[in-house]
Design an enzyme around this catalytic site. Structure first.
Site, short mmCIF file in Angstrom:
data_model
loop_
_atom_site.label_atom_id
_atom_site.label_comp_id
_atom_site.label_asym_id
_atom_site.label_seq_id
_atom_site.Cartn_x
_atom_site.Cartn_y
_atom_site.Cartn_z
N ASP A 107 -7.10 5.67 12.20
CA ASP A 107 -5.72 6.12 12.07
C ASP A 107 -5.59 7.41 11.28
O ASP A 107 -4.71 8.23 11.56
CB ASP A 107 -4.87 5.02 11.44
N SER B 242 -6.00 -8.10 8.09
CA SER B 242 -4.93 -7.11 8.13
C SER B 242 -4.32 -7.07 9.52
O SER B 242 -4.99 -7.34 10.51
CB SER B 242 -5.46 -5.73 7.74
N ASP C 81 0.82 -1.22 0.00
CA ASP C 81 0.00 0.00 0.00
C ASP C 81 0.85 1.26 0.00
O ASP C 81 0.62 2.18 -0.80
CB ASP C 81 -0.94 0.01 1.20
N ARG D 116 0.61 6.13 16.89
CA ARG D 116 0.42 7.12 15.83
C ARG D 116 1.01 8.49 16.15
O ARG D 116 1.60 9.12 15.28
CB ARG D 116 -1.06 7.22 15.47
#
Length: 408
Positions: free
Chosen positions: A129, A183, A18, A100
């Site tokens: 996110d 995922s 990605d 994050r």
């Protein structure tokens, strides 16, 4: 297509499919010079190959940043969060959420260093996110341009992404050509698995989903007993051996893994409004949470402890929703850190088939007074007869209410 001219952009880059597609898309759609940032957060994968992939995509060597941030992650983000005993919706230890702000912080620092005018991430338009990254960016650099490809590009399917990758000769591993079973996001604190085989919350997660823990029923038949030393709310040693923050959490992860500790199957409420089902594994964090509450139980005053418990859900929501750099989170952190000044000592913990049990705790700052709680007569600073007046005073409003209701 680009809406605003961008000369240089710092991309949070894993080297996976990605973000490799995003890298090329930024080059082709924005015509921008791309700077990549790859963080080693303890995800358990080799990150150095990201350098070769970035070079193959045309990124200049001086624009490739690969950094080991494990110590900073645990010391400045994980441990402060655990001082608050933080859990979201009663269960989730926020392993993805807490990573994050660190990534966002380093992207902004690198953007300043290289003179970039934009930052970019690979979060989708449905998840949390994107919010966490972008609130972090804007909280640190209010005028930065943020590029969120998943909200901008025209790709309608996985197949379209793969066609783009093949057109631009982006390496595609064989398993990426099919449908991934789920995922995964991972760092030193936890791993999370979502999607595909996990989308139906009524169906038990297959055992192969779990990567960081053995099944509790397969754990040893003998318990593992360890001690954890704390100083001002932070763990500093295991079994008397002093360790750095990242080393200590790594050791707790190993102990938790071997005893089947830290599994969680959760349906949570995302900040963007939908529910999602995730399977989380936080072996070391689960042990740490229990041990920290154990040392607090003898070192914190009742009022301070109960106030912390009242503040914690707010703190957890701020972390979950991406407000790490907000003034309200910093205000709460100041109060929490103040409460930890005497939270020092040692906790003894038993690990057994998925369970974490505190079986002992000692501290030079202990508030536990055995003379006060004993049933035996001795040097007691407590007069049993005082309890009668205490109870009557606290019962006064209840008696008034009861008399009124009897009259009615």
């Amino acid at each position: 297509m680009a809406q605003k001219p961008v000369k240089k952009v710092v991309l949070a880059y894993s080297g996976g499919l990605d973000t490799s597609i995003i890298l090329k898309w930024l080059q082709t759609e924005y015509g921008a010079e791309v700077v990549t940032f790859t963080a080693d957060l303890g995800q358990g994968e080799e990150i150095e190959p990201a350098r070769a992939k970035a070079l193959a995509a045309g990124v200049k060597p001086e624009n490739i940043f690969i950094e080991d941030v494990r110590e900073e992650f645990v010391r400045d983000f994980v441990f402060p969060m655990f001082r608050a005993n933080t859990v979201y919706e009663g269960q989730y230890l926020l392993g993805t959420s807490i990573a994050r702000p660190l990534i966002a912080k380093r992207q902004i620092e690198i953007a300043r260093q290289v003179g970039a005018d934009a930052v970019s991430h690979g979060a989708t338009g449905k998840g949390n996110d994107q919010v966490r990254f972008e609130l972090g960016y804007y909280g640190l650099e209010p005028d930065i341009t943020v590029i969120a490809p998943w909200r901008e590009w025209d790709f309608k399917s996985r197949e379209a992404l793969l066609e783009f990758a093949e057109k631009h000769q982006i390496q595609i591993t064989k398993d990426k050509r099919g449908e991934a079973p789920f995922s995964v996001d991972a760092n030193l604190l936890h791993s999370s698995s979502e999607g595909k085989v996990l989308e139906d919350p009524a169906v038990e997660a297959p055992e192969f989903v779990h990567m960081r823990t053995i099944a509790p029923e397969d754990a040893p038949d003998q318990p593992t007993i360890i001690t954890i030393d704390f100083e001002k709310g932070d763990p500093v040693a295991i079994d008397g051996v002093a360790m750095s923050p990242a080393t200590l959490l790594t050791k707790l992860n190993e102990l938790g893994r071997d005893n089947g500790v830290g599994r969680l199957d959760l349906v949570e409420n995302r900040f963007v409004g939908m529910k999602s089902r995730g399977v989380y594994e936080t072996p070391g964090g689960t042990i740490l949470l229990a041990a920290h509450r154990g040392i607090e139980s003898i070192t914190l005053d009742r009022g301070a402890m109960h106030l912390k418990d009242e503040l914690m859900p707010k703190y957890a929501s701020l972390v979950y929703n991406g407000f790490w750099f907000s003034p309200e989170r910093e205000m709460l952190q100041a109060a929490i850190d103040y409460s930890q000044s005497k939270v020092s000592g040692q906790v003894r913990v038993k690990l057994y088939k998925g369970n974490v049990t505190v079986i002992g705790r000692t501290s030079p700052y202990s508030l536990y007074d055995q003379d006060l709680v004993t049933f035996e007569e001795g040097k007691v600073a407590y007069d049993h007869r005082d309890a009668g007046g205490f109870i009557k005073l606290n019962a006064l409003r209840l008696r008034v209410l009861a008399k009124r209701d009897q009259r009615g």
